[in-house]
Design an enzyme around this catalytic site. Structure first.
Site, PDB file in Angstrom:
ATOM      1  N   LYS C  78       0.851  -1.192   0.000  1.00 40.22           N
ATOM      2  CA  LYS C  78       0.000   0.000   0.000  1.00 40.22           C
ATOM      3  C   LYS C  78       0.885   1.240   0.000  1.00 40.22           C
ATOM      4  O   LYS C  78       1.902   1.281   0.700  1.00 40.22           O
ATOM      5  CB  LYS C  78      -0.901  -0.024   1.253  1.00 40.22           C
ATOM      6  CG  LYS C  78      -1.951   1.087   1.280  1.00 40.22           C
ATOM      7  CD  LYS C  78      -2.853   0.986   2.521  1.00 40.22           C
ATOM      8  CE  LYS C  78      -3.941   2.057   2.500  1.00 40.22           C
ATOM      9  NZ  LYS C  78      -4.841   1.989   3.684  1.00 40.22           N
ATOM     10  N   SER C 155      -9.954   2.271   2.650  1.00 41.34           N
ATOM     11  CA  SER C 155      -9.000   2.944   1.789  1.00 41.34           C
ATOM     12  C   SER C 155      -8.044   1.992   1.058  1.00 41.34           C
ATOM     13  O   SER C 155      -7.489   2.371   0.037  1.00 41.34           O
ATOM     14  CB  SER C 155      -8.168   3.929   2.621  1.00 41.34           C
ATOM     15  OG  SER C 155      -7.335   3.230   3.526  1.00 41.34           O
ATOM     16  N   SER C 179     -10.348   0.215   6.889  1.00 39.73           N
ATOM     17  CA  SER C 179      -9.660   0.289   5.599  1.00 39.73           C
ATOM     18  C   SER C 179      -8.990  -1.000   5.130  1.00 39.73           C
ATOM     19  O   SER C 179      -8.579  -1.098   3.978  1.00 39.73           O
ATOM     20  CB  SER C 179      -8.603   1.402   5.628  1.00 39.73           C
ATOM     21  OG  SER C 179      -9.225   2.652   5.519  1.00 39.73           O
TER      22      SER C 179
END
Lengths: 95, 484, 484
Positions: C78, C155, C179
């Site tokens: 990420k 997210s 997330s």
């Protein structure tokens, strides 16, 4: 606690953000919607409740006083938008 | 109660003043990062990714900074809080890399305490400490390299600070000055801050207001930031208090604002009005859990604490017989006090104190030296006092010997020996000089014998002069009286 | 076996160890998948060349039997994790040229375990969003989309989509309010948010420090255990990371759950709950019951207040955490007349609408006069929410809930965009866990009538990820979800 345009402007300046004049009304109304929503918290009785600051109950660990970092000015400045003579450079600050 | 009153044609005013002092903590590394606290290194060299506020960087608390804060708190006779919290103080500034300062707000590490200050009238006054907390210093902005740019050096960013906040207990510039000197002395004794105001390792913010004498009013105060010497702090209080009086007496109003003291013009000018005041949005620092201190740790540090100026002063007065004033002067600086104790070891401390505060201090001042650099060691100063006490040399010769010691760093015994400065105590040698003096001054002898007894002093002087100062004055006196 | 990218990490490792496949082959297979699937917009920076080089190194290690726990396993990272010398943007314009000179602890741990990185994954800007639509680089497309492109969740949308579409063997992700779990549910993959303090936050771009936790998104429960074991552990560089030992989580996978008490919270089942979601929830409970677990009804009375609490605390911390993006030391700079104007221009241009919205809300709730009413109140309610869980866990060992009240929706959905609160409501089942600092996993339970994945959430006691793995594995077997 509904906010007014002046408050939105003041908060925006504190956060160093610009709210364009034409967006001021929208921003304010969105702001008020969110605030009205979070104000549901007012319903909860929190008398004698200790605020939760740290979810982890372990004590803060302390570091030994040793020099373990530094002398990497090249890396520190690597991403700088402006630098001269090893300094970060910003527009003149007048206090 | 201080007698400091601002008196005008219209009335009498009292000054109310409080201080906030930032002391740089002595530690090897910064309070929240492993970068060095060394002063004067190349630009941005003592900077870690944490100090530069890089994304994802986190603070880790330096144990030494915590210990130093506890020591200082104990030195301020203050409560050490076993629970304290760090908070973020949010504001934008070029030399504040994270956009917030990690400090302590609601729960500081040190609570209420006090310092007793000595005033010139011989009285002492207790100044209450409201709190002391620890926090990180900001970097440095340099504004004078380029007309359009400021330059940022982060070497200082993250150095540990102790912020000491007093109650508004000062009623005169003198009290504030005495407090700062006392505080500096305490932190230097403790080794927690070097206390150099001119280098910025101790910085003072001054809050001033005034009120009509004899009232209990609370009037608007103004804050002067970063006043950087004891003298300037005293001047700033005086100048600002007078400004307030002037404004009030001309029916004006004082606004709460931040002002800057100009030590050249001896004025203060406004820096920031209240309406432009920051809204710091303090909240608990989520990157650091609360700091919990154990009784064991606090007691351990208490046990290892050095003797502080007040305790030392009391001991010098009660055990060594010094006057409170002498003890205060000697104890202000730990190196001086240590030097004194070493020199006074096994001797008349009072005499040593006189020498120390007289010729010795004068010599250091003349040579512009610290006590650590003194050419005269504590042992040698002690020996010099012994030579006088044991009548080996006179007080007058001692001054000459001291001059030589200051130049050569030599042992006074050696100087006296090699240069033949020993006092003459041999009766026959002194008698011979006396005989010669009597023989060559028949008129004075006649006057003396006719009743002008105060001529004795003149005769003593002559004899000592003839002996090149080496004749023991007491013996000269005694023998002269017999012969005359 | 059709494709090397179909198999799990556990399976890959056994084939690698048996030398049936090579790390280079495995990496090439993932790179091929990645190249075929650019349409999902899951990656924003590719490091395939470096990954291949590392795969060759891994091959040597397998040859000389020095292979480590994740030797040669290709992962996606990420873009919130700082990776040394690899651009890290947090999917924000304000950081879109930032090249960290340091490595986050979690990614360093993975590298030290022999993993290799295929690239950086798309996400909501600064992890603020629930649909990956706030990314500066555009939304991630859910690989399960039919005709209309659907959101991947947020997210960590890039992480979940990349794992679902087999563009990496597993991915790192972070979870502040859901997330990891929500995108895992939306993309039919398995993700765990560990207990707050399990994974170091050092080097992870901060959103809300008291809530942020890193965790893995994987193809299945077994891989999650493997990966989390390599990511987690105490880190002296993060003062909030826990010193508690991380057990061998893989050991819990396959353990039976007879007698385990599973709590079903009444408050998570409002009248209007989506019928399919409700029936899958019942099905999940039945599966666990059939494995010998006991289903217990519990109450979490303050559930209703979790979202408002979260939307005070998270923006408040974010407003402070994002103050460092000021155009002085790194990132975007937009010139202005003077420093303040430069700050304003930089931040206004650099942050997207959702990030600015949260910074403003966060600034407001911390500002003078409002702190007590909002921030302090929220911290108190946060305590009550945590107390609810403490009480519940006296009665049960795990809590079972749906992960999200909705199935993946269309990119650009007008209902979600017209009122930010509608989007915030999607986190209703996930945020409490962050507020209480607990571990929770989302795993796929089945497909909706639209053929879209739905997820179930298992919440455990603090530092008891092991029990989650026990039950999750049984639930996974019972659900028999077919991966993409």
């Amino acid at each position: 606690m509904a906010v007014d345009n002046e408050t939105v402007r003041r908060i925006a300046f504190l956060a160093r953000l610009k709210v364009e004049p034409e967006k001021l009304e929208d921003t304010k109304s969105e702001f008020n919607k969110i605030l009205a929503w979070v104000e549901e918290l007012g319903e909860v009785n929190t008398d004698n409740v200790t605020p939760l600051v740290s979810v982890n109950d372990e004590a803060l660990s302390l570091r030994q006083d040793e020099i373990t970092a530094g002398h990497i000015s090249e890396k520190i400045l690597k991403n700088a938008p402006a630098q001269e003579f090893g300094y970060f450079v910003v527009p003149k600050v007048v206090e | 109660m201080s007698d400091y009153v601002i008196e005008t044609e219209k009335g009498k005013w009292e000054v109310i003043c409080g201080l906030e002092i930032h002391c740089q903590i002595i530690s090897k590394s910064k309070i929240f990062s492993g970068a060095s606290t060394e002063f004067g290194d190349d630009v941005n060299e003592n900077v870690s990714f944490v100090d530069a506020g890089m994304p994802g960087m986190l603070p880790t608390l330096n144990q030494e900074c915590v210990h130093q804060a506890i020591k200082t708190g104990l030195g301020l006779n203050a409560v050490i809080n076993k629970y304290s919290e760090f908070s973020r103080k949010n504001y934008f500034y070029a030399d504040l890399p994270q956009g917030y300062q990690i400090t302590q707000f609601q729960y500081p590490i040190v609570g209420e305490g006090f310092i007793d200050i000595d005033l010139s009238d011989g009285k002492t006054k207790r100044i209450r400490i409201e709190r002391m907390h620890i926090e990180q210093d900001a970097g440095k902005s340099i504004h004078d390299i380029d007309p359009h740019k400021s330059f940022i050096d982060l070497n200082r960013a993250g150095v540990g600070l102790m912020e000491i906040v007093t109650k508004p207990d000062f009623r005169s510039p003198e009290e504030a000055g005495a407090f700062l000197r006392k505080l500096r002395s305490i932190v230097r004794y403790l080794g927690t801050c070097d206390g150099n105001m001119d280098e910025g390792s101790m910085r003072c913010d001054v809050n001033v207001s005034v009120r009509p004498l004899g009232t209990n009013e609370c009037r608007t105060r103004c804050e002067m930031k970063n006043v950087n010497s004891v003298k300037f702090v005293m001047q700033a209080i005086e100048v600002e208090a007078k400004r307030h009086v002037d404004v009030y007496e001309n029916d004006g109003e004082i606004c709460q604002e931040t002002r800057q003291f100009d030590p050249v013009a001896l004025t203060t000018k406004v820096m920031r009005k209240k309406e432009f005041a920051h809204d710091y949005r303090y909240f608990p620092e989520p990157d650091l859990p609360p700091l919990i201190l154990s009784d064991d740790l606090i007691n351990q540090i208490k046990k290892e604490l050095v003797e502080l100026p007040d305790a030392k002063k009391a001991r010098f007065v009660h055990e060594l017989g010094l006057t409170p004033y002498d003890a205060m002067v000697i104890c202000e600086n730990k190196e001086v006090a240590d030097f004194f104790e070493k020199a006074a070891q096994g001797r008349d401390a009072k005499k040593v104190a006189n020498w120390l505060m007289g010729d010795f201090f004068a010599m250091l001042k003349k040579k512009n030296l610290d006590i650590a650099q003194s050419p005269v060691s504590a042992e040698n100063l002690g020996k010099l006092v012994d030579l006088i006490t044991h009548d080996v040399i006179s007080g007058k010769i001692a001054k000459d010997v001291f001059e030589i010691m200051a130049e050569t760093s030599e042992d006074p015994e050696k100087i006296v020996e090699e240069r033949g400065l020993k006092q003459v105590t041999d009766t026959s040698a002194i008698e011979a000089i006396i005989d010669a003096v009597i023989a060559s001054n028949p008129e004075n002898v006649a006057s003396y014998r006719a009743g002008k007894v105060n001529l004795l002093g003149w005769f003593v002087g002559q004899v000592i002069k003839q002996s090149q100062g080496k004749a023991n004055p007491a013996m000269v006196n005694k023998l002269l009286k017999e012969k005359l | 076996m059709n494709d090397l990218t179909d198999i799990t990490i556990a399976e890959s490792l056994s084939k690698l160890k048996a030398k049936e496949i090579s790390p280079v082959e495995l990496t090439q297979a993932y790179i091929k998948k990645l190249d075929e699937n650019h349409k999902y917009n899951a990656y924003i920076t590719l490091t395939a060349e470096k990954a291949l080089q590392d795969a060759h190194e891994a091959e040597k290690r397998y040859a000389n039997n020095t292979n480590r726990n994740l030797e040669g396993i290709p992962l996606g990272i990420k873009d919130l994790f700082c990776t040394k010398d690899i651009k890290t943007t947090a999917c924000s314009h304000i950081l879109d040229n930032f090249i960290p000179q340091y490595e986050s602890t979690v990614t360093q741990n993975l590298l030290d375990n022999g993993a290799l990185f295929l690239g950086k994954l798309n996400m909501d800007e600064f992890a603020m969003g629930g649909s990956n639509e706030t990314s500066y680089f555009g939304p991630v497309v859910n690989p399960w989309s039919k005709e209309t492109p659907l959101v991947a969740g947020g997210s960590s949308g890039g992480s979940a989509a990349a794992v679902a579409a087999k563009m990496c063997a597993a991915a790192t992700a972070t979870d502040t309010g859901g997330s990891i779990r929500e995108p895992s549910a939306f993309c039919g993959v398995t993700g765990i948010k560990p207990t707050y303090g399990r994974c170091s936050r050092y080097g992870i771009v901060a959103f809300a420090s008291s809530l942020d936790q890193a965790g893995p998104i994987c193809k299945d429960v077994t891989d999650c255990a493997l990966l989390l074991n390599c990511m987690a552990g105490y880190d002296a560089k993060d003062s909030t990371s826990s010193k508690r030992e991380v057990p061998d989580l893989s050991a819990f996978v396959g353990m039976d759950i007879k007698g385990l008490k599973i709590g079903i919270p009444a408050e998570y089942r409002p009248d209007g709950l989506n019928k399919e979601v409700a029936s899958y929830w019942d099905k999940a409970a039945k599966i666990l019951e059939d494995c010998g677990a006991e289903i217990i009804h519990i109450n979490l009375p303050h559930t209703k207040y979790a979202l408002p609490t979260y939307y005070v605390i998270a923006p408040a911390e974010a407003s402070s955490n994002l103050a460092r993006y000021d155009g002085v030391r790194y990132g975007l700079r937009v010139d202005g007349n003077g420093l303040d104007e430069q700050y304003i221009n930089t931040r206004t241009a650099g942050f997207g609408a959702e990030v600015k919205r949260r910074i403003l809300i966060g600034t407001y709730v911390l500002s003078a006069g409002y702190y007590d009413a909002y921030y302090l109140k929220a911290q108190k309610v946060r305590r009550l929410i945590k107390n609810d869980f403490d009480e519940a866990f006296k009665k049960c060992d795990l809590i079972l809930t749906p992960t999200s009240p909705v199935e993946p929706f269309a990119i650009g959905d007008t209902k979600m965009l017209e009122n930010p609160i509608n989007m915030y409501l999607n986190d209703v089942f996930t945020v409490s866990v962050n507020l209480a600092g607990l571990p929770a996993m989302s795993l796929p339970i089945g497909l909706s009538q639209h053929g879209l994945p739905l997820g179930m959430q298992l919440i455990g006691r603090a530092f008891d990820e092991g029990t989650i793995f026990k039950a999750a594995y049984q639930l996974e077997r019972g659900a028999n979800f077919v991966r993409m």
